[in-house]
Motif scaffolding. Structure first.
Motif, PDB file in Angstrom:
ATOM      1  N   UNK A 190       4.348  12.177  -7.748  1.00  0.00           N
ATOM      2  CA  UNK A 190       4.771  12.706  -6.450  1.00  0.00           C
ATOM      3  C   UNK A 190       4.033  14.001  -6.119  1.00  0.00           C
ATOM      4  N   UNK A 191       3.862  14.865  -7.118  1.00  0.00           N
ATOM      5  CA  UNK A 191       3.135  16.123  -6.896  1.00  0.00           C
ATOM      6  C   UNK A 191       1.696  15.861  -6.459  1.00  0.00           C
ATOM      7  N   UNK A 211       0.836  -1.200   0.000  1.00  0.00           N
ATOM      8  CA  UNK A 211       0.000   0.000   0.000  1.00  0.00           C
ATOM      9  C   UNK A 211       0.870   1.248   0.000  1.00  0.00           C
ATOM     10  N   UNK A 212       0.477   2.214  -0.821  1.00  0.00           N
ATOM     11  CA  UNK A 212       1.199   3.479  -0.900  1.00  0.00           C
ATOM     12  C   UNK A 212       0.602   4.460   0.109  1.00  0.00           C
ATOM     13  N   UNK A 213       1.450   5.126   0.833  1.00  0.00           N
ATOM     14  CA  UNK A 213       1.009   6.147   1.772  1.00  0.00           C
ATOM     15  C   UNK A 213       1.015   7.478   1.029  1.00  0.00           C
ATOM     16  N   UNK A 214      -0.145   8.122   0.975  1.00  0.00           N
ATOM     17  CA  UNK A 214      -0.279   9.390   0.266  1.00  0.00           C
ATOM     18  C   UNK A 214      -0.870  10.438   1.197  1.00  0.00           C
ATOM     19  N   UNK A 215      -0.599  11.682   0.904  1.00  0.00           N
ATOM     20  CA  UNK A 215      -1.167  12.782   1.675  1.00  0.00           C
ATOM     21  C   UNK A 215      -2.493  13.261   1.090  1.00  0.00           C
ATOM     22  N   UNK A 231       9.231  12.423 -15.709  1.00  0.00           N
ATOM     23  CA  UNK A 231       8.054  13.295 -15.706  1.00  0.00           C
ATOM     24  C   UNK A 231       6.876  12.631 -15.014  1.00  0.00           C
ATOM     25  N   UNK A 232       6.707  11.325 -15.259  1.00  0.00           N
ATOM     26  CA  UNK A 232       5.624  10.584 -14.622  1.00  0.00           C
ATOM     27  C   UNK A 232       5.826  10.567 -13.109  1.00  0.00           C
ATOM     28  N   UNK A 233       7.029  10.246 -12.665  1.00  0.00           N
ATOM     29  CA  UNK A 233       7.300  10.181 -11.220  1.00  0.00           C
ATOM     30  C   UNK A 233       7.130  11.543 -10.557  1.00  0.00           C
ATOM     31  N   UNK A 234       7.558  12.597 -11.239  1.00  0.00           N
ATOM     32  CA  UNK A 234       7.397  13.952 -10.706  1.00  0.00           C
ATOM     33  C   UNK A 234       5.900  14.288 -10.584  1.00  0.00           C
TER      34      UNK A 234
END
Length: 161
Positions: free
Chosen positions: A138-139, A11-15, A132-135
């Motif tokens: 992440x944004x 699981x990814x932890x996201x804000x 670009x995808x990772x940026x």
């Protein structure tokens, strides 16, 4: 290691609090589809039972039909509730998506968080580099919500013109 532990680790932890709202749309839609498939199966069963009814007492068929009718009624109620939940979640997701001004970001968010497409497929369809995808990911994931995302457009119009 158990399957639940593996899922928890993956699981990814996201804000971004909007991501879970967007990700709920597809599973609820699948529940509605599954209930619709069950209703079709029950209808077929009812048609088979009624095709075998001749008016001659044989026993068993009428009870089978009653059970099918009861099952169809239950599935109708279940699907009505699922459809209401799906419509509610879809409206919430649409509000979030419609609030995204950038068409590129809207497409990215839709593909990644609503449709659940693989990263490589998203990069290919949106003509994005891995970096670009990772940026972009992440944004989106680090922002508190979609409205707060700082999205970098590939091209912007110069203010000098």
């Amino acid at each position: 290691m158990s399957e639940n532990v593996e899922r928890a680790e993956a699981a990814a932890v996201v804000c971004n609090r909007d991501i879970p709202v967007l990700q709920d749309v597809l599973p609820v839609m699948q529940l509605v589809n599954r209930t619709e498939e069950l209703r079709g199966w029950q209808r077929g069963r009812a048609e088979k039972i009624t095709a075998n009814l001749t008016g001659m007492p044989r026993g068993g068929d009428a009870l089978g039909l009653d059970g099918v009718v009861a099952a169809l009624d239950e599935l109708d109620r279940k699907q009505a509730g699922e459809c209401r939940e799906y419509a509610c979640r879809l409206r919430a997701a649409q509000r979030i998506l419609n609030g995204i001004e950038s068409l590129t970001m809207r497409a990215f968010v839709m593909m990644k968080y609503v449709m659940g497409l693989r990263d490589g497929e998203i990069r290919q369809q949106l003509n994005m580099t891995r970096r670009g995808f990772e940026r972009a990911r992440q944004s989106v994931e680090d922002a508190p919500d979609m409205a707060s995302v700082k999205w970098r457009e590939r091209y912007i119009v110069s203010e000098d013109t």
